[in-house]
Write an enzyme that holds these catalytic residues in place. Structure first.
Site, mmCIF file in Angstrom:
data_model
loop_
_atom_site.group_PDB
_atom_site.id
_atom_site.type_symbol
_atom_site.label_atom_id
_atom_site.label_comp_id
_atom_site.label_asym_id
_atom_site.label_seq_id
_atom_site.Cartn_x
_atom_site.Cartn_y
_atom_site.Cartn_z
ATOM 1 N N GLU A 153 61.279 47.564 18.171
ATOM 2 C CA GLU A 153 60.209 46.741 17.487
ATOM 3 C C GLU A 153 58.762 47.383 17.818
ATOM 4 O O GLU A 153 57.805 46.846 18.521
ATOM 5 C CB GLU A 153 60.257 45.388 17.987
ATOM 6 C CG GLU A 153 61.360 44.712 17.778
ATOM 7 C CD GLU A 153 61.526 43.199 18.204
ATOM 8 O OE1 GLU A 153 60.673 42.677 18.874
ATOM 9 O OE2 GLU A 153 62.705 42.767 18.043
ATOM 10 N N GLU A 259 71.441 42.639 14.385
ATOM 11 C CA GLU A 259 71.380 41.564 14.635
ATOM 12 C C GLU A 259 71.320 40.341 13.659
ATOM 13 O O GLU A 259 70.543 39.629 13.393
ATOM 14 C CB GLU A 259 70.004 41.361 15.330
ATOM 15 C CG GLU A 259 69.811 42.357 16.414
ATOM 16 C CD GLU A 259 68.381 42.186 17.366
ATOM 17 O OE1 GLU A 259 67.739 41.260 17.121
ATOM 18 O OE2 GLU A 259 68.094 43.123 17.954
HETATM 19 O O1 9MR Z 1 68.490 36.542 21.340
HETATM 20 C C1 9MR Z 1 67.714 36.735 22.360
HETATM 21 C C2 9MR Z 1 67.355 35.567 23.212
HETATM 22 O O2 9MR Z 1 68.315 34.826 23.541
HETATM 23 C C3 9MR Z 1 66.265 35.960 23.930
HETATM 24 O O3 9MR Z 1 65.832 34.760 24.372
HETATM 25 C C4 9MR Z 1 65.113 36.478 23.149
HETATM 26 C C5 9MR Z 1 63.824 36.784 24.136
HETATM 27 O O4 9MR Z 1 63.055 37.588 23.690
HETATM 28 O O5 9MR Z 1 65.448 37.712 22.538
HETATM 29 C C6 9MR Z 1 66.466 37.573 21.753
HETATM 30 O O6 9MR Z 1 66.853 38.739 21.208
HETATM 31 C C7 9MR Z 1 66.131 39.367 20.360
HETATM 32 C C8 9MR Z 1 66.425 40.756 20.447
HETATM 33 O O7 9MR Z 1 66.675 41.504 21.680
HETATM 34 C C9 9MR Z 1 65.518 41.732 19.850
HETATM 35 N N1 9MR Z 1 65.442 41.441 18.507
HETATM 36 C C10 9MR Z 1 64.765 39.994 18.143
HETATM 37 C C11 9MR Z 1 65.879 39.037 18.849
HETATM 38 C C12 9MR Z 1 65.578 37.608 18.751
HETATM 39 O O8 9MR Z 1 64.397 37.431 19.289
#
Ligand code: 9MR
Length: 367
Positions: A153, A259
């Site tokens: 990102e 994802e």
């Molecule tokens: O799914 C993840 C969630 O459990 C966490 O709280 C969150 C914190 O930022 O991150 C989520 O995963 C992210 C991923 O690592 C990167 N892309 C976006 C995802 C959703 O926020």
């Protein structure tokens, strides 16, 4: 007696699941099918989730436990517990094991980019710290991780670089540096740049430019990660398909859908919506399926997810892997984001661990 009942229950569950054909085999020769896991799956606490995971998926990705703040709460001080368990879990069960993620502005070790006074560190210091962190983590799991999301990102939706602390200190050079450090630590490992909303043309443009820059400099990059957090009304699937093709045609790289989840809830884009959700009279609008999803809405979700999967299958020469962001609906981060306390249904298995209907045509070998 209680001690006997738990393994017995697990055996019954596993033998029931074993009668169903495995989803992953439906996509043999097309792409790798994986799912994100969290502590409950890694530690075996989610018995039903693990049974679905091991039956139907061939790969795993860690939803949280390898992010820098999780693995290294203070710069240089590691807590390997869950990451080690994750890699052992995947290896022990014969799954392909992926790493997520080495450099990200979010869930970032608080002092990664700052000195003791709270000022941004110098470019030289940041390069040294990035090399130290990346080398430490990648080397620890060398040969056991199939591929790493190296940078996550870094691009805004308008195509500009995100003004993260990494960017503020090193400019866009932090990205090639991260890839170079990762490659040196494990030369056989696949390396990816990963981002969301890759259907937005300006964003894709910058991602392609980045991939070409790495390629021109002879720095390894294997694929672009399209996160795939989608909704019922976005993205336009023709556009998404064109963007997958553009990556393949313009860079030769594959795309990994890293994802994947599709929210069934009204899309929330503005902070005003989020504030509105706190008004009791608006809650039913924003959180309509607290007690279940009506049949027509379910059918629409399944039809669209089927279209998404068909589109990936049409482009299987360019799509290397599909990774669903969680095992069953209850696991999904979408239940808590962007508005906390909603009930969403975005994944491929429901809260009772049943496979969603759109998958039956693939699993029955008719496709
Ligand atoms: O799914 C993840 C969630 O459990 C966490 O709280 C969150 C914190 O930022 O991150 C989520 O995963 C992210 C991923 O690592 C990167 N892309 C976006 C995802 C959703 O926020």
């Amino acid at each position: 007696m209680k001690n006997l009942l738990i393994p017995l229950a697990a055996c019954i569950l596993l033998s029931c699941a074993a009668k169903e054909p495995a989803l992953k085999t439906a996509f043999d020769g097309k792409f790798i099918l994986g799912a994100a896991v969290n502590t409950v799956q890694i530690t075996g606490a989610d018995v039903k989730g693990d049974s679905v995971l091991l039956r139907h998926f061939g790969a795993v990705e860690p939803e949280n436990c390898m992010k820098s703040a999780e693995i290294m709460p203070v710069f240089g001080q590691y807590n390997w517990d869950m990451a080690d368990k994750y890699v052992d879990f995947g290896t022990r069960n014969g799954l392909l094991v992926y790493g997520h993620c080495l450099i990200w502005h979010s869930q970032l070790t608080p002092d990664f980019c700052y000195d003791k006074e709270g000022n941004l560190i110098s470019p030289e210091e940041l390069k040294a710290r990035m090399k130290q962190h990346i080398t430490t983590v990648v080397s620890r799991y060398k040969g056991r991780i199939k591929g790493w999301d190296v940078v996550n990102e870094a691009i805004l939706d308008n195509g500009e670089w995100r003004p993260s602390p990494f960017y503020q200190i090193l400019g866009e050079e932090f990205i090639p540096w991260a890839f170079q450090c990762a490659h040196e630590a494990d030369p056989d490992c696949e390396l990816y740049y990963n981002d969301y909303s890759m259907h937005i043309p300006a964003k894709l443009e910058t991602a392609i430019k980045l991939a070409k820059t790495l390629q021109e400099r002879g720095i390894r990059i294997d694929a672009l990660g399209f996160q795939g957090h989608i909704g019922m009304d976005y993205p336009n699937l023709d556009l998404y398909e064109r963007h997958i093709r553009r990556v393949k045609d313009e860079t030769g790289l594959d795309v990994c859908i890293t994802e994947l989840d599709m929210s069934i809830l009204p899309t929330v884009t503005m902070s005003a919506d989020i504030a509105e959700m706190s008004r009791v009279e608006r809650q039913a609008f924003f959180n309509p399926y607290e007690n279940g999803v009506p049949e027509d809405v379910n059918a629409a979700w399944n039809a669209r997810m089927g279209d998404v999967l068909d589109m990936f299958l049409r482009n299987a020469d360019a799509v290397r892997r599909i990774n669903v962001w969680g095992v069953s609906d209850d696991d999904s981060w979408k239940n808590g984001w962007p508005i906390p306390g909603r009930k969403d249904y975005p994944l491929w298995f429901d809260r009772s661990f049943n496979m969603k209907p759109f998958l039956s045509k693939y699993i029955n070998g008719t496709k």
